[in-house]
Scaffold this active site. Structure first.
Site, short mmCIF file in Angstrom:
data_model
loop_
_atom_site.label_atom_id
_atom_site.label_comp_id
_atom_site.label_asym_id
_atom_site.label_seq_id
_atom_site.Cartn_x
_atom_site.Cartn_y
_atom_site.Cartn_z
N GLU A 126 32.32 77.88 51.45
CA GLU A 126 33.29 76.82 51.97
C GLU A 126 33.72 77.30 53.44
OE1 GLU A 126 37.48 74.88 49.87
OE2 GLU A 126 37.11 77.09 49.93
N GLU A 217 44.67 69.74 54.82
CA GLU A 217 44.91 70.06 53.48
C GLU A 217 46.22 70.47 53.36
OE1 GLU A 217 43.34 73.83 50.79
OE2 GLU A 217 42.39 73.33 52.52
#
Length: 231
Positions: A126, A217
């Site tokens: 990620e 996010e």
């Protein structure tokens, strides 16, 4: 956000009305969890797909009240508040070492990132190229590898291990790679090849690309973000 007390009182009253025997502590906890989850789903459910020629990904753990909206073209909007984790945005599938041009009206309150975000497989990684963030620099608690100069700014490079956490392949253990821009911005062009090459020189290898988005996010915070990317 509806409080614990409000949910519990209402749900317990309904249970007592239907059953004269007082509910146990375990029953009350179960009532709260179910009621909380129903309330959380008042936001936008997690989903992926394509919209107006762009790939999009939206994920939430349902802990926050969060709304994701696909706007025209390469644009999207997110608003969020409360205790939970969420990440979403538009981009491409698969990702690549492309130049990513974006502009954003990014207004976080607390812990949040605006980044080029993606995944690879074999190895499962990620990755984030963080262009702007709220109150927390995510490289501060990771293993810092050094700094690089890309697109006229200094980025802190870091790596961390996520153990038994959600991933594109379910709950897995995987690596996180970070480039965190030290001179924050909310618009510009990101040369992903330079970041990928720098990571490789530090032993941070990527695999086969899955999706790549310009993401917002939020983590136990609030805010709003409207982002537009170019083809």
């Amino acid at each position: 956000m509806v409080s614990f007390t409000t949910i519990l009182v209402a749900a317990t009253a309904a249970l007592v009305a239907a059953n004269p025997v007082p509910p146990s502590i375990d029953e009350m906890r179960e009532i709260y969890v179910k009621s909380r989850d129903l309330h959380a789903r008042g936001g936008t459910p997690s989903s992926t797909g394509t919209h107006d020629g762009f790939y999009y990904s939206w994920w939430t753990d349902n802990g926050a009240q969060a709304t994701y909206t696909n706007n025209a073209g390469g644009s999207y909007s997110i608003t969020w508040s409360g205790n939970g984790n969420l990440v979403g945005g538009k981009g491409w599938n698969p990702g690549s070492a492309r130049n990513v041009t974006y502009s954003a009206n990014y207004r976080p309150n607390g812990n949040s990132y605006l980044s080029v975000y993606g995944w690879t497989r074999n190895p499962l990684v990620e990755y984030y190229v963080v262009e702007n963030f709220g109150t927390y620099d995510p490289s501060s608690q990771a293993s810092r590898k050094g700094t690089i100069n890309v697109d006229g700014a200094t980025y802190q490079v870091a790596q961390s291990t996520r153990t038994n956490q959600p991933s594109i392949d379910g709950t897995r253990t995987f690596q996180q790679y970070w480039s965190v821009r030290q001179q924050k911005r909310s618009s510009g062009t990101v040369d992903m090849k330079k970041h990928f090459d720098a990571w490789a020189s530090m032993g941070m290898k990527l695999g086969t690309h899955d999706y790549q988005i310009v993401a917002t996010e939020g983590y136990f915070s609030s805010g709003s973000s409207t982002v537009t990317i170019q083809r």
